[in-house]
Every structure is written in C-alpha cells, then in structure tokens.
Scaffold this motif. Sequence first.
Motif, mmCIF file in Angstrom:
data_model
loop_
_atom_site.group_PDB
_atom_site.id
_atom_site.type_symbol
_atom_site.label_atom_id
_atom_site.label_comp_id
_atom_site.label_asym_id
_atom_site.label_seq_id
_atom_site.Cartn_x
_atom_site.Cartn_y
_atom_site.Cartn_z
ATOM 1 N N ALA A 1 6.541 10.438 -8.946
ATOM 2 C CA ALA A 1 6.294 9.860 -7.453
ATOM 3 C C ALA A 1 5.855 8.525 -8.380
ATOM 4 O O ALA A 1 5.873 7.719 -7.661
ATOM 5 C CB ALA A 1 5.719 11.089 -6.253
ATOM 6 N N PHE A 2 5.115 9.324 -8.898
ATOM 7 C CA PHE A 2 4.012 7.533 -9.034
ATOM 8 C C PHE A 2 5.511 6.564 -10.087
ATOM 9 O O PHE A 2 4.916 5.515 -9.394
ATOM 10 C CB PHE A 2 3.205 8.229 -10.503
ATOM 11 C CG PHE A 2 2.313 6.938 -10.719
ATOM 12 C CD1 PHE A 2 1.161 6.018 -10.408
ATOM 13 C CD2 PHE A 2 2.395 5.741 -11.427
ATOM 14 C CE1 PHE A 2 0.359 5.028 -10.316
ATOM 15 C CE2 PHE A 2 2.255 5.012 -12.319
ATOM 16 C CZ PHE A 2 0.944 4.185 -12.101
ATOM 17 N N ILE B 1 -4.082 10.702 -11.447
ATOM 18 C CA ILE B 1 -2.820 10.541 -10.195
ATOM 19 C C ILE B 1 -1.353 10.173 -11.583
ATOM 20 O O ILE B 1 -0.430 10.799 -10.768
ATOM 21 C CB ILE B 1 -2.633 9.087 -9.237
ATOM 22 C CG1 ILE B 1 -1.340 8.821 -8.801
ATOM 23 C CG2 ILE B 1 -3.013 7.778 -9.893
ATOM 24 C CD1 ILE B 1 -1.431 8.018 -7.087
ATOM 25 N N ALA B 2 -1.217 9.411 -12.121
ATOM 26 C CA ALA B 2 0.071 9.378 -12.971
ATOM 27 C C ALA B 2 -0.095 10.470 -13.568
ATOM 28 O O ALA B 2 0.982 10.634 -14.178
ATOM 29 C CB ALA B 2 -0.822 8.378 -13.419
ATOM 30 N N TRP B 3 -0.718 11.038 -14.039
ATOM 31 C CA TRP B 3 -0.184 13.014 -14.996
ATOM 32 C C TRP B 3 -0.138 13.830 -13.984
ATOM 33 O O TRP B 3 0.803 14.010 -14.522
ATOM 34 C CB TRP B 3 -1.971 12.922 -15.409
ATOM 35 C CG TRP B 3 -1.804 13.492 -16.190
ATOM 36 C CD1 TRP B 3 -1.871 15.395 -16.275
ATOM 37 C CD2 TRP B 3 -1.182 13.992 -18.054
ATOM 38 N NE1 TRP B 3 -1.669 16.315 -17.038
ATOM 39 C CE2 TRP B 3 -1.768 15.622 -18.211
ATOM 40 C CE3 TRP B 3 -0.570 12.964 -18.835
ATOM 41 C CZ2 TRP B 3 -1.077 15.436 -19.296
ATOM 42 C CZ3 TRP B 3 -0.805 13.662 -20.095
ATOM 43 C CH2 TRP B 3 -0.246 14.749 -20.506
ATOM 44 N N TRP C 1 0.897 -1.286 -0.410
ATOM 45 C CA TRP C 1 0.337 0.262 0.155
ATOM 46 C C TRP C 1 0.624 1.451 -0.104
ATOM 47 O O TRP C 1 1.839 1.402 0.712
ATOM 48 C CB TRP C 1 -0.577 0.036 1.309
ATOM 49 C CG TRP C 1 -2.107 0.952 1.488
ATOM 50 C CD1 TRP C 1 -1.355 2.065 2.622
ATOM 51 C CD2 TRP C 1 -2.979 1.730 0.938
ATOM 52 N NE1 TRP C 1 -2.319 3.435 2.396
ATOM 53 C CE2 TRP C 1 -3.492 2.986 1.725
ATOM 54 C CE3 TRP C 1 -3.954 0.975 0.099
ATOM 55 C CZ2 TRP C 1 -4.524 3.256 1.035
ATOM 56 C CZ3 TRP C 1 -4.699 1.245 -0.384
ATOM 57 C CH2 TRP C 1 -5.316 3.282 -0.053
ATOM 58 N N ASP C 2 0.356 2.148 -0.852
ATOM 59 C CA ASP C 2 1.244 3.776 -0.604
ATOM 60 C C ASP C 2 0.548 4.310 -1.084
ATOM 61 O O ASP C 2 -0.856 4.207 -1.459
ATOM 62 C CB ASP C 2 2.721 3.852 -1.945
ATOM 63 C CG ASP C 2 3.267 3.898 -1.707
ATOM 64 O OD1 ASP C 2 3.424 5.297 -0.646
ATOM 65 O OD2 ASP C 2 4.634 3.827 -2.300
ATOM 66 N N VAL C 3 0.828 6.101 -0.791
ATOM 67 C CA VAL C 3 -0.529 6.476 -0.710
ATOM 68 C C VAL C 3 0.893 8.340 -1.479
ATOM 69 O O VAL C 3 1.592 8.216 -0.947
ATOM 70 C CB VAL C 3 -0.920 7.989 0.285
ATOM 71 C CG1 VAL C 3 -1.593 8.737 -0.239
ATOM 72 C CG2 VAL C 3 -1.765 6.727 1.024
ATOM 73 N N ILE C 4 0.019 8.699 -2.506
ATOM 74 C CA ILE C 4 0.454 10.393 -3.171
ATOM 75 C C ILE C 4 -0.053 11.165 -2.673
ATOM 76 O O ILE C 4 -0.939 11.258 -3.265
ATOM 77 C CB ILE C 4 0.846 10.157 -4.574
ATOM 78 C CG1 ILE C 4 1.402 9.084 -5.339
ATOM 79 C CG2 ILE C 4 1.600 11.600 -4.862
ATOM 80 C CD1 ILE C 4 1.713 9.019 -6.888
ATOM 81 N N VAL D 1 6.191 2.441 -8.974
ATOM 82 C CA VAL D 1 6.296 1.436 -9.261
ATOM 83 C C VAL D 1 6.986 1.170 -9.642
ATOM 84 O O VAL D 1 7.428 -0.559 -9.767
ATOM 85 C CB VAL D 1 5.362 1.772 -10.697
ATOM 86 C CG1 VAL D 1 5.144 0.981 -11.547
ATOM 87 C CG2 VAL D 1 3.850 2.561 -10.467
ATOM 88 N N LEU D 2 8.760 1.982 -10.287
ATOM 89 C CA LEU D 2 9.556 0.759 -10.508
ATOM 90 C C LEU D 2 10.371 0.115 -9.332
ATOM 91 O O LEU D 2 10.830 -0.877 -9.959
ATOM 92 C CB LEU D 2 10.128 2.192 -11.352
ATOM 93 C CG LEU D 2 10.338 2.249 -12.957
ATOM 94 C CD1 LEU D 2 11.082 3.550 -12.913
ATOM 95 C CD2 LEU D 2 9.861 1.286 -13.407
ATOM 96 N N ALA D 3 10.277 1.027 -8.522
ATOM 97 C CA ALA D 3 10.591 0.234 -7.184
ATOM 98 C C ALA D 3 10.042 -1.117 -6.891
ATOM 99 O O ALA D 3 10.373 -2.009 -6.447
ATOM 100 C CB ALA D 3 10.353 1.339 -5.839
ATOM 101 N N PHE D 4 8.641 -0.578 -6.715
ATOM 102 C CA PHE D 4 7.653 -2.303 -6.205
ATOM 103 C C PHE D 4 8.444 -3.076 -7.720
ATOM 104 O O PHE D 4 8.758 -5.226 -6.952
ATOM 105 C CB PHE D 4 6.404 -2.198 -7.111
ATOM 106 C CG PHE D 4 4.814 -3.037 -7.269
ATOM 107 C CD1 PHE D 4 5.657 -3.932 -4.811
ATOM 108 C CD2 PHE D 4 5.010 -3.665 -8.218
ATOM 109 C CE1 PHE D 4 4.519 -5.407 -5.686
ATOM 110 C CE2 PHE D 4 3.806 -4.552 -8.120
ATOM 111 C CZ PHE D 4 3.565 -5.727 -6.475
#
Length: 276
Positions: free
Chosen positions: A264-265, A257-259, A247-250, A269-272
């Motif tokens: 941050a998004f 969110i991605a736009w 679970w994560d939150v921006i 994603v890449l870290a996951f």
Amino acid sequence: MALSLTAAGAGPAGAAMPEGRHAQLPGVRLWYVDTGGSGTPLVMLHANTGTIETWEPQIAPFAAAGYRVIAFDRRGWGRSEPDPSSGPQPGTVTEDLDALVRHLGLDRFHLLGVAGGGFVALDYGGWRPERLLSLIVGASYGNFSEPEIRTFFDRVNSPEFQRQPSELREIGPTYRGTNPDGVARWIAIEHGSRRAGAPAQPLRTPNTYAKIAAITCPALVIAAGADLYAPPALMQMWARRLPRHEWDVIPEAGHAIAWEYPEAFNEKVLAFLRKV
C-alpha cells in the motif's frame, strides 16, 4: 554506477538489498546504498529506529519503477561511523544528507522520509527547497517546535508509553498479530541499529510552520491510522502548512508504516511520483 543486488537481507516482501559502500564526508564515514542508473534520484531517510535495512520492501520496487534509489544510515546508526578527525560531532542528518548529495553529484531529487526521517526531510526541504522535485513524509509528527504540536505530542508520548518496548510503541497491532516473522525481523534490525555512545543529531534549525511554508514543491503526506506516535490528527496540524500537499492514510498501519504495509505504501508513493 549501478550496484548489484544480493540475496542477503531479504525483507518481508522478499526484496533484496543493494550492496553498500562508505562515503568519506565531513565528520562521518557514511554508509549508503545506491541502485544507480539514469533514473530520477529518490533519496530515502530511515526512522529513528532501525537502519537502511528497514527500506528492504521499498528499494527494489522503486528501482524497478525506474528511479535511482539512494538511502543511508545516519551518523551513529548501522554502518555509518562518526569520524571526529574529519569534522565536528554530532553534526546534523540534514547536513550529512547535503554532503552525500554533493558527493554523488545529484542536482534535483525526490526526498522521502518516514517517522524521524520525516523530521530531516522537512528540515532539508526548508533549507534547500530548490533541490527538491517532491517531498514525501510518512508517519511523522515532524518534531515541530510549535506549541500546539508539542502539547499534543507530549500527551501521547508519556513516560509510561516510553517504557514500553519499541515494537509495542512503533508496530501496529494488526501487523503484530498477523506477521510474527516480520515483527521479529524489525526487532532484530532495531536492536542492532545504534552504535554505543553515539549522540543523537539535532535538526539543522527547528521545524516551524513558517519554515515549511517555503517548501513549494509537490508534497505527499501519508498518515498511519494506528500510529501511536503521530496519529493522523497530529499530522494534519502541520501538513496543511505545506503549500502543495496531498494527504493520504493507511488505516491499520502503525508508526512503522512502510515496513508494515509495503504494498500500500509503495503504491501510494509511486502513484504520486508518476504525477509529479
């Protein structure tokens, strides 16, 4: 086959979109982009607003990280053309996704969906869990049929709320106040996204808690703190039903969110993905 990058359609992060093409699939000429290469496939599903152009800030960075990035316009959106001569209408996005996966010869892949694309990602994961290396859902209430989800969503999704312009409903106030060019670009994509008269596609089967309990691959759920459609408390109701989720939150992001917060998004994603 890798597709060349063009300068057309540079997004808020200065990215470039790959050239696209049509896949002739049952019931649709599906427009998609594919960065190609030998990397692990990452398939991305856009929101109910917009088209694959809203992935401008993600496609190049994810491809640069070594992934084969694939995204498509859903049937009746963007350049994807419903084709009644080749299959029934309106079909489902989930089955269009599966047809594209087979068309491209993919085996297993990562699946990422935001907002309405998250509905489809969960629908697909519940149907074809063996296909998924991982599942990522951002800023989505999941379109669950569970009464507690429906009640919560109906309270925030009032008729008065729906009468507001899409940019007020979907883009967070911080982004609207600080990035007028990005807002204008998002509005332009959204206003040209739908084909006149194209009906919305339903889920293949209703999303339920029992259905997503079968999704046993690693999952990442990213909420947006300023999301008026799917606030974090709503997303947590269904996220905890995924057997292996993070679970994560921006915090300041809205529904787009991605736009709004691509750096941050993308980082989350890449870290996951590096972990799985």
